[in-house]
Design a protein around this motif. Structure first.
Motif, mmCIF file in Angstrom:
data_model
loop_
_atom_site.group_PDB
_atom_site.id
_atom_site.type_symbol
_atom_site.label_atom_id
_atom_site.label_comp_id
_atom_site.label_asym_id
_atom_site.label_seq_id
_atom_site.Cartn_x
_atom_site.Cartn_y
_atom_site.Cartn_z
ATOM 1 N N SER A 197 0.831 -1.209 0.000
ATOM 2 C CA SER A 197 0.000 0.000 0.000
ATOM 3 C C SER A 197 0.864 1.257 0.000
ATOM 4 O O SER A 197 0.560 2.234 -0.691
ATOM 5 N N LYS A 199 3.869 1.574 -1.174
ATOM 6 C CA LYS A 199 4.456 1.744 -2.501
ATOM 7 C C LYS A 199 3.431 2.343 -3.470
ATOM 8 O O LYS A 199 3.779 3.150 -4.347
ATOM 9 N N ALA A 200 2.172 1.978 -3.299
ATOM 10 C CA ALA A 200 1.118 2.572 -4.113
ATOM 11 C C ALA A 200 0.989 4.065 -3.824
ATOM 12 O O ALA A 200 0.747 4.875 -4.730
ATOM 13 N N ARG A 201 1.190 4.446 -2.570
ATOM 14 C CA ARG A 201 1.142 5.864 -2.216
ATOM 15 C C ARG A 201 2.326 6.619 -2.831
ATOM 16 O O ARG A 201 2.204 7.798 -3.160
ATOM 17 N N MET A 203 3.551 5.872 -5.750
ATOM 18 C CA MET A 203 3.081 6.083 -7.124
ATOM 19 C C MET A 203 2.107 7.261 -7.196
ATOM 20 O O MET A 203 2.194 8.121 -8.081
ATOM 21 N N LEU A 204 1.198 7.298 -6.249
ATOM 22 C CA LEU A 204 0.181 8.354 -6.234
ATOM 23 C C LEU A 204 0.813 9.728 -6.068
ATOM 24 O O LEU A 204 0.384 10.708 -6.686
ATOM 25 N N GLN A 208 0.909 8.994 -10.594
ATOM 26 C CA GLN A 208 0.664 7.747 -11.321
ATOM 27 C C GLN A 208 -0.613 7.113 -10.752
ATOM 28 O O GLN A 208 -0.598 6.074 -10.094
ATOM 29 N N GLN A 211 -1.788 3.486 -11.935
ATOM 30 C CA GLN A 211 -0.886 2.450 -11.409
ATOM 31 C C GLN A 211 -1.111 2.253 -9.912
ATOM 32 O O GLN A 211 -1.109 1.122 -9.411
ATOM 33 N N ALA A 212 -1.294 3.378 -9.201
ATOM 34 C CA ALA A 212 -1.541 3.298 -7.762
ATOM 35 C C ALA A 212 -2.852 2.574 -7.479
ATOM 36 O O ALA A 212 -2.945 1.738 -6.572
ATOM 37 N N GLY A 239 -6.334 4.448 0.520
ATOM 38 C CA GLY A 239 -5.529 4.810 -0.645
ATOM 39 C C GLY A 239 -6.340 4.756 -1.921
ATOM 40 O O GLY A 239 -6.246 5.649 -2.784
ATOM 41 N N CYS A 243 -7.444 7.777 -4.663
ATOM 42 C CA CYS A 243 -7.337 7.689 -6.125
ATOM 43 C C CYS A 243 -8.677 8.024 -6.784
ATOM 44 O O CYS A 243 -8.728 8.768 -7.786
#
Length: 353
Positions: A197, A199-201, A203-204, A208, A211-212, A239, A243
């Motif tokens: 999660s 790592k998704a943040r 990206m955000l 991105q 992708q996030a 998260g 998005c």
């Protein structure tokens, strides 16, 4: 009846020996995340994945690092618990000062208490820095010093999580990614999900969004085998909601947020605070200004200890109160933001900096 003096001396020596044996065992008290009952005994070994405890009664037990909420060390002064109370209430400066006093007064032999106290100082400083950019360099340095110097501590992965969040807040995406990768390589399912999660943040933060969104969905589709993993999935829902807000998909975001708010523990002010901030954003996107104000007010009233989210809520209140004919309350929100969080990005944004 007259007792022979030699027999009396022998009895006294035996009693003294019993007392010494009884007192020789340190009594550490461990609070676990997964159980209500605490464990009492002596912590006999520590690694970054587990501790072992020789119980007062019963066999030796091993407790995974991700299940340890708190250890009340036998050698810890009573003032340590009070300092942690200050941190829990969001009084980070007071907590840091109290913890430093505890640290300065510890004997050389109190190694475990010293390590924990160093972590608590770094953690309180990290929380403060998330709402005060001026403190960020010190917070990063302190947390990195802890992770570098305590790679065998059961606090290591938690510290690495904070370090990644600090790097993310400073837009150092490479270092944030590295910190979260270390967390992802832990043996614990809940920390793996948390790292994904996070790592998704990352990206955000780099815009991105798609992708996030895919990364958050992957966390939500993963099997949640325990309560800790389910908790991490609630964080992933936040998260994903963020998005969806960016993509103007407010209805879907609000459904996710309602699920988080109803399933998260009321005491989890971090989760609840972010959920209300995101809820305010979604409601505002739908044109529901009054409902958005109420969401931000909940953060101001109930979750002000989460200083970064509190600052964001105050910013929005300062912007929104005039829209419902309350310019005086807008000035109150502005004053509170500028006074309590002079170095917050939200304060700078409100000032047009």
């Amino acid at each position: 009846m007259r007792v022979d003096r030699s027999i009396l001396m022998l009895l006294m020596a035996s009693l003294a020996g019993i007392c010494l044996t009884t007192n020789a065992m340190a009594i550490d008290i461990i609070t676990r995340k997964s159980q209500e009952n605490r464990i009492s005994g002596e912590v006999t070994s520590i690694s970054k994945t587990a501790i072992k405890v020789k119980q007062q009664t019963g066999a030796e037990v091993e407790i995974p690092a991700n299940d340890i909420e708190l250890i009340e060390w036998d050698a810890a002064p009573a003032t340590l618990k009070a300092a942690l109370g200050q941190e829990a209430n969001g009084n980070y400066d007071a907590a840091i000062s109290s913890l430093q006093t505890v640290l300065d007064g510890l004997p050389v032999t109190a190694t475990n208490v010293r390590t924990d106290t160093q972590f608590f100082i770094a953690r309180a400083l990290a929380k403060a820095a998330l709402a005060d950019s001026a403190r960020m360099p010190e917070a990063v340095a302190r947390m990195k010093a802890f992770t570098d110097g305590n790679i065998t501590s059961f606090r290591y992965y938690e510290a690495m999580d904070y370090l990644g969040r600090l790097y993310l807040a400073t837009n150092d995406y490479t270092q944030a990614e590295a910190a979260f990768t270390s967390l992802e390589n832990s043996p614990f399912d809940d920390w793996k999900l948390s790292a994904q999660s996070s790592k998704a943040r990352v990206m955000l933060a780099q815009n991105q969004v798609d992708q996030a969104l895919s990364a958050f969905d992957a966390v939500l589709k993963a099997p949640a085998k325990d309560e800790s993993s389910k908790q991490r999935q609630l964080e992933a829902k936040l998260g994903k909601a963020k998005c969806l807000n960016i993509k103007n998909q407010y209805d879907q975001a609000l459904k996710l947020l309602a699920d988080v708010i109803s399933n998260a523990q009321e005491s989890d002010s971090r989760l609840q605070g972010e959920a209300q901030v995101l809820r305010g954003t979604a409601l505002l996107g739908q044109g529901k200004t009054q409902e958005a104000i109420l969401a931000y007010l909940l953060v101001d009233i109930l979750f002000s200890g989460q200083q970064d989210y509190h600052a964001e809520a105050l910013y929005n209140l300062a912007k929104l109160w005039p829209a419902v004919g309350q310019p005086g309350r807008a000035e109150e929100a502005r004053a509170s933001l500028e006074t309590n969080y002079p170095n917050s990005p939200w304060t700078k944004k409100l000032s047009g900096v």
